[in-house]
Enzyme design. Structure first.
Site, PDB file in Angstrom:
ATOM      1  N   TYR A  33      89.591   0.051  -6.400  1.00 14.07           N
ATOM      2  CA  TYR A  33      90.232  -0.782  -7.401  1.00 14.07           C
ATOM      3  C   TYR A  33      91.436  -1.507  -6.834  1.00 14.07           C
ATOM      4  CZ  TYR A  33      94.149   2.502  -8.192  1.00 14.07           C
ATOM      5  OH  TYR A  33      95.269   3.267  -8.055  1.00 14.07           O
ATOM      6  N   ARG A  52      93.099  -6.354   0.750  1.00 13.46           N
ATOM      7  CA  ARG A  52      92.984  -4.888   0.758  1.00 13.46           C
ATOM      8  C   ARG A  52      91.679  -4.453   0.106  1.00 13.46           C
ATOM      9  NH1 ARG A  52      97.744  -1.522  -1.791  1.00 13.46           N
ATOM     10  NH2 ARG A  52      96.845  -2.390  -3.691  1.00 13.46           N
ATOM     11  N   ARG A 100      71.152   9.954  -9.896  1.00 15.37           N
ATOM     12  CA  ARG A 100      72.196  10.777  -9.292  1.00 15.37           C
ATOM     13  C   ARG A 100      71.720  11.445  -8.003  1.00 15.37           C
ATOM     14  NH1 ARG A 100      74.465  15.913  -9.203  1.00 15.37           N
ATOM     15  NH2 ARG A 100      76.739  15.866  -9.026  1.00 15.37           N
ATOM     16  N   LYS A 149      91.707   2.488  -1.423  1.00 15.08           N
ATOM     17  CA  LYS A 149      92.203   2.553  -2.808  1.00 15.08           C
ATOM     18  C   LYS A 149      91.065   2.931  -3.752  1.00 15.08           C
ATOM     19  CE  LYS A 149      95.406  -0.015  -5.811  1.00 15.08           C
ATOM     20  NZ  LYS A 149      96.298   1.106  -6.093  1.00 15.08           N
ATOM     21  N   GLU A 181     103.992   9.770  -0.449  1.00 14.05           N
ATOM     22  CA  GLU A 181     104.272   8.637  -1.341  1.00 14.05           C
ATOM     23  C   GLU A 181     104.371   9.148  -2.776  1.00 14.05           C
ATOM     24  OE1 GLU A 181     100.927   5.846  -1.266  1.00 14.05           O
ATOM     25  OE2 GLU A 181      99.560   7.521  -0.949  1.00 14.05           O
ATOM     26  N   LEU A 205      98.636   4.979   0.829  1.00 19.04           N
ATOM     27  CA  LEU A 205      98.059   3.668   0.533  1.00 19.04           C
ATOM     28  C   LEU A 205      98.954   2.601   1.169  1.00 19.04           C
ATOM     29  CD1 LEU A 205      95.794   2.225  -1.101  1.00 19.04           C
ATOM     30  CD2 LEU A 205      97.588   1.693  -2.740  1.00 19.04           C
TER      31      LEU A 205
END
Ligand code: PDD
Length: 285
Positions: A33, A52, A100, A149, A181, A205
């Protein structure tokens, strides 16, 4: 009022937007995301976020759902359709829907692309920017590829709840004695003329706001040290702050109950916030 959201090529009222129960984002957190801020109806550092996103997708061998220019168009369209002055645009790409199975599905599986807006009037005038926020430290129990991310945000979510339970605003995560972070932001301390923040690697990140803030700091002849630091060093620093696309540059005034400096937002932090917002507003598209 109902928002217009984007799902796989369609602009829809949020009540009508649907994703399959077999979507791998839902079943495996197999998705990435981005969050881009909007100020004055324009996108802040869109290119950084788009770059990114490409990297996150490549690291996970995930197909890009649309070209970069189309992505920009979708962002702009959502800003317009939802009348966003100040706010955020959330974008998520998943590997798509498939029966799945832990193994990735066939490479021609269509990725899922979802975007939605969050209106945040006065986003850049948050009262917290004047008072500062309080953080606690917690062990970093996330996976080892934090440079990608992904939507695996359960531990950061738990961290935010631990902070709330302690009467604080956020948590700084610690691994091997060093701060990595914040739950959804990069962490910094200021000592003298030096701005200290953890070096890039798989442990954090690679914040888009971080890159811009460090660039502005260097241009202003501030000394930048990209290295790990401990909670003890942070508690003895002159100032502390965090950066993210939604908080910009946000002062931290307390860590684990210890006031930082005089317990009020510092001047270096305030200056960086001002420069960041000024420059990024100018470059917004
Ligand atoms: N979070 N570190 C983590 C773990 C993050 O989740 C984020 C962003 C950052 C800052 O990155 P950037 O400057 O590119 O926003 C650092 C977003 C805002 C979120 O999850 O809402």
């Amino acid at each position: 009022m109902s928002r217009t959201v984007y799902v796989n090529g369609d602009y829809l009222p949020e009540e009508e937007a649907k994703v399959s129960v077999f979507d791998r984002g839902f079943l495996f957190a197999d998705g990435v995301y981005e969050v881009t801020s909007v100020l004055g109806g324009r996108l802040i550092d869109f290119e950084g976020h788009a770059r990114r996103l490409q990297r996150s997708l490549a690291e996970l061998e995930m197909k890009a759902p649309v070209e970069a220019n189309e992505l920009l168009e979708i962002h702009r369209e959502l800003v317009t359709r939802n009348g966003i002055e100040d706010g955020l645009i959330y974008l998520q790409v998943t590997r798509g829907a498939a029966d799945r199975d832990f193994a990735y599905p066939a490479a021609d599986t269509e990725p899922t692309l979802v975007l939605f807006t969050q209106a945040k009037p006065g986003l850049a005038d948050s009262p917290a920017a004047k008072t500062g926020i309080k953080v606690i430290s917690i062990p970093d129990r996330r996976w080892g590829r934090r440079d990608i991310k992904t939507v695996q945000l359960l531990y950061p979510s738990m961290g935010k709840m631990m902070a709330k339970a302690a009467g604080c605003d956020d948590a700084w995560m610690v691994e091997d004695g060093q701060v990595t972070e914040g739950t959804s932001n990069n962490a910094y301390i200021v000592k003298g003329n030096a701005i200290i923040t953890r070096h890039l690697g798989t442990e954090i990140l690679h914040g888009i706001t971080r890159a811009a803030v460090l660039r502005f700091a260097r241009e202003a002849q501030m000394q930048v040290e990209e290295r790990p630091f401990t909670i003890e060093e942070a508690q003895g620093a002159d100032e502390a702050f965090i950066t993210s696309a939604s908080a910009f540059v946000m002062p931290v005034v307390e860590i684990d109950g210890t006031a930082i400096g005089d317990g009020r937002p510092g001047t270096v932090t305030a200056r960086l916030r001002e420069v960041y917002l000024d420059e990024m507003r100018k470059a917004a598209i």
